[in-house]
Enzyme design. Structure first.
Site, short mmCIF file in Angstrom:
data_model
loop_
_atom_site.label_atom_id
_atom_site.label_comp_id
_atom_site.label_asym_id
_atom_site.label_seq_id
_atom_site.Cartn_x
_atom_site.Cartn_y
_atom_site.Cartn_z
N HIS A 17 0.78 -1.21 -0.12
CA HIS A 17 -0.05 -0.01 0.03
C HIS A 17 0.73 1.37 -0.03
CE1 HIS A 17 -3.18 -2.60 2.51
NE2 HIS A 17 -3.70 -2.31 1.23
N LYS A 41 -17.92 -5.21 8.86
CA LYS A 41 -16.56 -5.91 8.79
C LYS A 41 -15.74 -6.12 10.07
CE LYS A 41 -12.97 -6.53 5.23
NZ LYS A 41 -12.60 -5.70 4.05
N ARG A 90 -2.43 -5.70 -8.16
CA ARG A 90 -1.47 -6.69 -8.16
C ARG A 90 -1.45 -7.83 -9.16
NH1 ARG A 90 -3.62 -7.85 -2.19
NH2 ARG A 90 -5.59 -7.62 -3.55
N SER A 127 -3.32 -7.56 3.21
CA SER A 127 -3.53 -7.32 4.69
C SER A 127 -3.96 -8.70 5.52
CB SER A 127 -4.64 -6.13 4.85
OG SER A 127 -4.14 -5.04 4.42
O1 PNS Z 1 -9.18 -2.50 1.00
P1 PNS Z 1 -10.57 -3.00 0.61
O2 PNS Z 1 -11.30 -3.52 1.63
O3 PNS Z 1 -10.24 -3.96 -0.60
O4 PNS Z 1 -11.01 -1.36 0.03
C1 PNS Z 1 -12.38 -1.43 -0.71
C2 PNS Z 1 -12.86 -0.15 -1.13
C3 PNS Z 1 -13.03 0.73 0.20
C4 PNS Z 1 -12.10 0.49 -2.16
C5 PNS Z 1 -14.37 -0.29 -1.48
O5 PNS Z 1 -15.10 -1.23 -0.94
C6 PNS Z 1 -15.24 0.98 -1.53
O6 PNS Z 1 -14.92 1.73 -2.30
N1 PNS Z 1 -16.01 1.20 -0.77
C7 PNS Z 1 -16.90 2.18 -0.43
C8 PNS Z 1 -18.50 2.10 -0.80
C9 PNS Z 1 -18.47 2.08 -2.29
O7 PNS Z 1 -18.42 3.25 -2.83
N2 PNS Z 1 -19.16 1.07 -2.98
C10 PNS Z 1 -19.24 1.00 -4.45
C11 PNS Z 1 -18.18 0.60 -5.16
S1 PNS Z 1 -18.28 0.56 -6.90
#
Ligand code: PNS
Length: 160
Positions: A17, A41, A90, A127
């Protein structure tokens, strides 16, 4: 001013990251690392702890700011006048879901997503794997910053 956001859970932040944040900060005037608040979560660290870790690790990168958000990422981008989402990719396995999110976010608000290829030395890193390895006493040094590794082992009740 060009602005971008690197969103994620960062539970905990990894060296992969950090590599993406630093490289994004070389491209944009300001990069916001935004920690998702997701009460459904289960996480190892609270949002506040993750923000503190990120602030500490990125203290020397002047144009990176740390924040948190809940709800839709596109709403956060709109409220903060951020035009670009930056994600690290990745492997091909990341691509399907990332493409889907990028297209949905673009459909919702016109925000662009730019992908940075993850440094190959961190290509396998996540993570979740860090937590799993540390749970069973495996060596996570070099995968996360040293003080983050210490915090992970401590939280897991494992000396490492
Ligand atoms: O580290 P992660 O948990 O893989 O990150 C995922 C994240 C935070 C990038 C994604 O879940 C997100 O953008 N969540 C916010 C809610 C949202 O906007 N959802 C619609 C996505 S198209």
């Amino acid at each position: 001013m060009t602005t971008a956001v690197c969103p994620g859970s960062f539970d905990p932040v990894t060296n992969g990251h950090i590599d993406v944040f630093v490289r994004a900060a070389e491209v944009f005037d300001e990069v916001t690392v935004a920690v998702l608040i997701n009460k459904t979560k289960k996480s190892l660290f609270t949002v506040e702890e993750r923000i503190e870790m990120l602030r500490h690790q990125l203290r020397d990168v002047e144009n990176v700011v740390i924040d948190s958000f809940h709800g839709l990422l596109v709403d956060y981008c709109r409220e903060h006048e951020i035009g670009v989402i930056v994600k690290g990719l990745r492997a091909v396995s990341d691509f399907d879901y990332e493409l889907q999110m990028a297209q949905m976010n673009h459909r919702l608000s016109g925000v662009e997503t730019l992908f940075l290829s993850t440094n190959p030395i961190y290509g396998y890193l996540s993570s979740s794997l860090v937590k799993e390895v540390a749970t069973y006493g495996g060596d996570i040094s070099g995968l996360v910053p040293d003080d983050v590794a210490g915090a992970v082992y401590e939280r897991l009740g494992n000396k490492g």
